[in-house]
Write an enzyme that holds these catalytic residues in place. Structure first.
Site, short mmCIF file in Angstrom:
data_model
loop_
_atom_site.label_atom_id
_atom_site.label_comp_id
_atom_site.label_asym_id
_atom_site.label_seq_id
_atom_site.Cartn_x
_atom_site.Cartn_y
_atom_site.Cartn_z
N ASP A 91 6.73 -4.96 13.10
CA ASP A 91 7.59 -3.04 13.41
C ASP A 91 8.25 -3.00 14.92
O ASP A 91 8.85 -2.41 14.95
CB ASP A 91 7.05 -2.65 12.46
CG ASP A 91 5.59 -2.22 13.06
OD1 ASP A 91 4.90 -3.14 13.87
OD2 ASP A 91 4.75 -1.35 12.26
N ASP A 109 1.61 -1.39 0.16
CA ASP A 109 0.14 0.37 0.20
C ASP A 109 0.94 1.01 0.05
O ASP A 109 0.49 2.24 0.95
CB ASP A 109 -0.96 0.19 1.09
CG ASP A 109 -0.34 -0.45 2.34
OD1 ASP A 109 0.45 -0.29 2.74
OD2 ASP A 109 -0.90 -0.35 3.57
#
Lengths: 660, 398
Positions: free
Chosen positions: A476, A395
């Protein structure tokens, strides 16, 4: 003697005899038609043979010439050969040339069945409200696209119009309403439905049920509609059963020139719909971009891993921008798809890239995290000589100078052990806070969203202790933890080289995107020369920061930092403000400041030893946390650090939201 | 009169047409002989044997690869051997001055080339161009073994072999893929059901019976029979590698099943031990390779590779095996120079020799020497009956 007889007679006899033979012959010739015919035929045959030999000679000469040329021009007859190689198309010989289609519309359930196979079934509560649209291939009956437009909510009808306009003429369209689909169905959309031939669609009312089957640009094949009797109740469920005649494959396809690229395009366009002009018969949008090569490209042989899920439209947009970036090498790109989804694979094949599918492991965040691990491991396995890998997500838009940016900075990762990554994304780089595309920062937080990972970091540190599938962690967030990061920093640009456009996602929704991502600054200038890259190395950066702080003008600390007038209306100046920061992890004032600056305030990003660097009104704006930051020494004694109190109602609210 | 005229015309026509036909035939014959003889007559006396189908096939193939930037180099054992013998001579002769076709005209069924896949930029379309040049090509693809080690990844298939046939001669392109550990790998040539088993005499192929692994060769360009080709810089080394090149993939599926049952030890100690054991193994492999000594994984290290595709974390040492006839007196000093001091020496060269070296982080390297008897093999005093021949397995290369 005995010649008396002969001599006088000899001549006349002989002459007569001769004459008679000739005459006989002539007589025979003239009279025996059969023989004459024979001779004539013989002559004609001779002529024919001559002609054949001639033709053979010509053919042979041509072949010899073409053989002689072929070494020089191997592409000759290329297209001809391809034509022959195309698999023979099935001509009309299929078992059935008619599909029977069932469409059901009601308050709580919709379904569509094609030839007895359910292709859509939605009876989930509180979900799937609006108009469901299915596109079938008119020649094969395959489902090419499935969408739902919640036309009860605003703007969804615009998306529907956009989508329906993209569908190629001739395709079979199926529409069915679940719950409510008329509240925000505006005139444009209604006009479009009317142009499709629908009677009930343009007149669709509050809580009506409606089922429609038609060919785009062609006849309506069936429609049923039931009006809602009252505001508080729904129309009766409708079940539409209709036959859809299939057309021939030739009709369903465009007549593009037969090239390798168009073969990919044809394969793609016969399977899926909703990608706009890439499948347009006239003047389709290119699928090969050949951007300018990058002089002295240091990242030409760095593998690029694109992490993808099942958002094929996103992937399509992302790959377009990636393949248009200067210095890209398509054979280094691998797309990793989390799951056995067909459509993302089709998108990957359209661009002629390598795609790898991954059986999903675990759920939610852990699934993403396991997918990341498998993808990174596979990338370093596929490119065993690669020292780095570029990690991208589906994205992201990729800036035109993305690879140029990496090519200029990647040597830092080799030369400076105190670095964790290079990232193309500046968490604090919004339209109003980023300015200089040539400027780089060092930050303690790992931004992700388009970054470079060092092989040794992954192989030696991260891979062995990557969170196991049962841990529902974000990869992350895990990578940002001090145990992993171990004080190392990332290099980021002031103006981001990636743009996060995803609105649908695991940790993402429209509101969140609007608030935190939409206004992000994205570099569109090609070939930016980064400034003073080596000053980003550990020690050189300290020198640079001290220089900056020394020449910075101290702002008026009596003013409210949230006011626009806190920074003077100048250009190109450097200003510094000091905020209160008691300990290394005290970000109370910073969070409030970030909030009123309208930048990322959900957790702390972009700091380097208690210093934040950003731009305000085209001035470089430094914020130093006092006394935790070592740069506090630069604070003039007269200045009292700014303190902003968190609003009381926010107490206890969850501080951290993850970035997807 | 009328009729006679008609007949005369007919006869004349026949005559002209036969004359024309004769001319045509004559011209045709002349043309054909001119075409066939072109190669020969042009270079009569100076170029011998250049009309052989082998040479022509190789020439076409080289033209194709250079125009399409296909990164290939010659690996055909037969030709490399010939080249190796005449390497100096080849380097001295200047381009195009060769008068005899000495290498590529040798009668054979195949010419083998290696294709360096990681350098290949434009894979698409190459195949069709080859077919348009007159080659009949077969492509053998399979799944990528580099993804096998990872759970449940399935990707695009990778090409393993191409066989391109021109008349009776075939070019065998062996696709070399990079693998972790700085070596090149090629796959097993396995025919799928729909493929033509009589396409070429597959049994005579020099590569592809098994997957193979080769050191990444440095390349050099030479002109052989008027054709410019890349060959390994050290053709002898490459030739020597061929008989030992069989590659055995680790059994990842079984290893995964093993870990499902017994769980992987991922404590910090296990991770560090594995890392230092692998480093030690790499160092040992490098040292032995420099000495030219054949070796294999032995005992626990071999078990670890076979059972779990990894190092057994509690094994605490690395075990290698070497044939006693390969023993060199300088092994000990070579290891010492590599930073591995000798810790113990058991037995004698004549009997049960075992060397033990001290690696860093307290990891030990044990080298067992194996003694071959007529019907069995043994080492280290304990007779280890092993029916199987060992081959350097994958983990030693990683």
């Amino acid at each position: 003697m005995d010649d008396w007889k002969a001599s006088p007679l000899a001549k006349p006899f002989g002459a007569r005899k001769k004459r008679s033979w000739y005459l006989t012959w002539k007589y025979k010739l003239t009279n025996q038609r059969a023989l004459r015919r024979f001779c004539q035929t013989g002559a004609v045959l001779f002529l024919l043979v001559t002609v054949i030999v001639n033709i053979k000679l010509i053919l042979d000469t041509r072949r010899a010439i073409s053989e002689a040329n072929e070494d020089l021009e191997p592409e000759q007859d290329y297209d001809e050969a391809l034509g022959r190689l195309e698999p023979p198309r099935r001509r009309g010989g299929g078992p059935r040339r008619v599909l029977d289609v069932e469409v059901y519309s009601s308050r709580s359930k919709v379904y569509v069945a094609v030839d007895g196979t359910t292709v859509l079934e939605d009876e989930a509560r509180e979900q799937g409200r609006g108009i469901h649209v299915i596109v079938l291939n008119q020649a094969t009956g395959h489902v090419m696209a499935k969408r739902v437009f919640d036309t009860y909510s605003p703007h969804e009808d615009e998306a529907m119009v956009l989508f329906l306009n993209m569908v190629a003429p001739g395709r079979v369209l199926i529409c069915t309403v679940k719950d409510e689909g008329s509240f925000h169905l505006k005139d444009t959309a209604k006009a479009l439905l009317r142009s499709l031939g629908s009677q009930a669609g343009p007149a669709l009312g509050w809580r009506d049920t409606w089922a429609f089957v038609g060919r785009k640009g062609g006849p309506v094949l069936g429609e049923k509609h039931s009006k809602s009797p009252a505001l508080s109740s729904w129309g009766d469920p409708v079940l539409l059963k209709t036959d859809v005649p299939l057309s021939s494959a030739e009709e369903a396809e465009c007549h593009w020139a037969d090239t390798e690229l168009n073969r990919r395009r044809r394969r793609f366009c016969s399977k899926v719909e909703g990608y706009g002009s890439v499948c347009s018969c006239k003047d389709p949008t290119p699928i090969e971009f050949s951007p300018d090569p990058l002089p002295d490209n240091k990242v030409l042989n760095v593998p690029v891993a694109v992490i993808a899920g099942n958002r094929p439209n996103y992937l399509y947009r992302m790959l377009r921008s990636l393949l248009s970036a200067q210095g890209v090498s398509p054979q280094m790109i691998t797309v990793f798809i989390d799951g056995y989804y067909e459509e993302p694979m089709d998108v990957v094949a359209l661009f002629g890239l390598r795609g790898i599918q991954h059986t999903p492991i675990s759920i939610k965040n852990a699934r993403v995290s396991q997918h990341y691990k498998a993808s990174l491991t596979a990338t370093f396995n596929l490119f065993p000589e690669a020292k780095f890998a570029v990690v991208l997500e589906e994205d992201l838009d990729i800036a035109v100078d993305f690879f140029s940016f990496l090519s200029q900075s990647i040597h830092l990762l080799e030369e400076d052990d105190s670095l964790y990554c290079i990232s193309a994304w500046n968490d604090q780089g919004y339209e109003h806070t980023a300015e200089d595309p040539a400027l780089l920062y060092r930050v303690e937080t790992m931004p992700g969203l388009g970054w470079v990972l060092r092989r040794s970091l992954y192989k030696e540190e991260l891979e062995p202790k990557w969170p196991t599938p049962e841990k529902l962690w974000d990869w992350d967030m895990w990578m940002r933890m001090p145990e992993q990061r171990r004080g190392r920093e990332c290099i980021i640009p002031d103006v981001s080289r990636s743009y996060h456009f995803g609105i649908v996602g695991l940790n993402m929704n429209g509101y969140f995107h609007e608030a935190y991502f939409k206004k992000h600054k994205f570099n569109t200038v090609p070939g930016v020369q980064l400034r003073n890259v080596d000053s980003l190395k550990k020690d050189a950066y300290e020198v640079e920061v001290h220089r900056l702080l020394s020449e910075a003008e101290v702002l008026d600390h009596s003013k409210n930092p949230c006011e626009d007038s806190f920074l003077p209306d100048t250009e190109g100046h450097t200003y510094v403000a000091f905020i209160r920061m008691e300990k290394d992890d005290d970000f109370t004032t910073w969070t409030q400041l970030a909030k009123c600056l309208r930048i990322w305030d959900l957790d702390v990003r972009g700091n380097h030893r208690g210093l934040w660097r950003l731009f305000r009104k085209k001035n470089h704006f430094l914020v130093v946390g006092v006394p935790a930051s070592p740069y506090s020494v630069k604070k003039p004694p007269s200045i009292t650090p700014i303190f902003l109190e968190p609003p009381p109602k926010e107490e206890g609210a969850p501080g951290a939201a993850e970035q997807t | 009169m009328n009729r006679i005229n008609k007949n005369v015309i007919l006869a004349l026509l026949t005559l002209t047409s036969s004359a024309f036909l004769l001319f045509q035939l004559y011209y045709y014959k002349h043309y054909l002989s001119a075409k066939n003889g072109a190669g020969l007559s042009k270079s009569k006396g100076s170029r011998i044997g250049f009309d052989s189908i082998q040479w022509r096939a190789v020439k076409k193939f080289i033209m194709l690869t250079s125009s399409q930037n296909v990164p290939v180099f010659l690996i055909d054992p037969l030709i490399l051997e010939l080249i190796n013998k005449n390497l100096e001579q080849l380097k001295n002769t200047s381009h195009g001055s060769t008068s005899e076709c000495n290498f590529f005209c040798v009668p054979r069924d195949f010419t083998a080339f290696a294709l360096q896949y990681h350098l290949w930029k434009n894979e698409e379309g190459w195949f069709r161009i080859a077919e348009n040049m007159g080659f009949q090509c077969l492509k053998i693809e399979s799944k990528d073994p580099r993804l096998d080690g990872i759970d449940s990844l399935s990707g695009t298939e990778i090409p393993l072999h191409y066989i391109c046939k021109l008349a009776t001669h075939a070019i065998h392109v062996v696709v070399f893929h990079e693998r972790s550990g700085n070596y090149l790998w090629h796959g097993h040539l396995r025919l799928k059901g729909h493929m033509d088993r009589k396409f070429v005499p597959f049994r005579k192929l020099q590569f592809g019976r098994y997957p193979g692994a080769f050191d990444r060769p440095e390349l050099q360009q030479v002109t052989v029979d008027g054709l410019e080709v890349l060959i390994p810089k050290d053709p002898m080394h490459f030739l020597e590698e061929i008989p030992h090149s069989r590659f055995i993939e680790c059994r990842y599926k079984e290893a995964r099943a093993f870990f499902q049952q017994y769980l992987d030890d991922s404590t910090v100690e296990a991770v560090t031990f594995r890392k230092s054991a692998k480093e030690l193994l790499q160092l040992a492999a490098k040292t032995l390779k420099q000495l030219g000594v054949r070796f294999w994984l032995s005992s626990g290290t071999c078990l670890g590779w076979y059972r779990q595709c990894s190092i057994i974390p509690y094994s605490k040492d690395v075990d290698l095996g070497i044939f006693i006839q390969d023993y060199r007196s300088n092994i000990i000093s070579a290891f010492q120079d590599a930073g591995l001091p000798l810790k113990h020496k058991f037995g004698k060269v004549e009997d049960s020799l075992e060397l033990s070296f001290q690696g860093k982080d307290d990891v030990k390297l044990d080298i067992f020497f194996f003694y071959e008897e007529t019907d069995h093999m043994w080492n280290g005093g304990t007779q280890a009956k092993t029916g199987k021949k060992f081959k350097v397995p994958v983990t030693s290369k990683q």
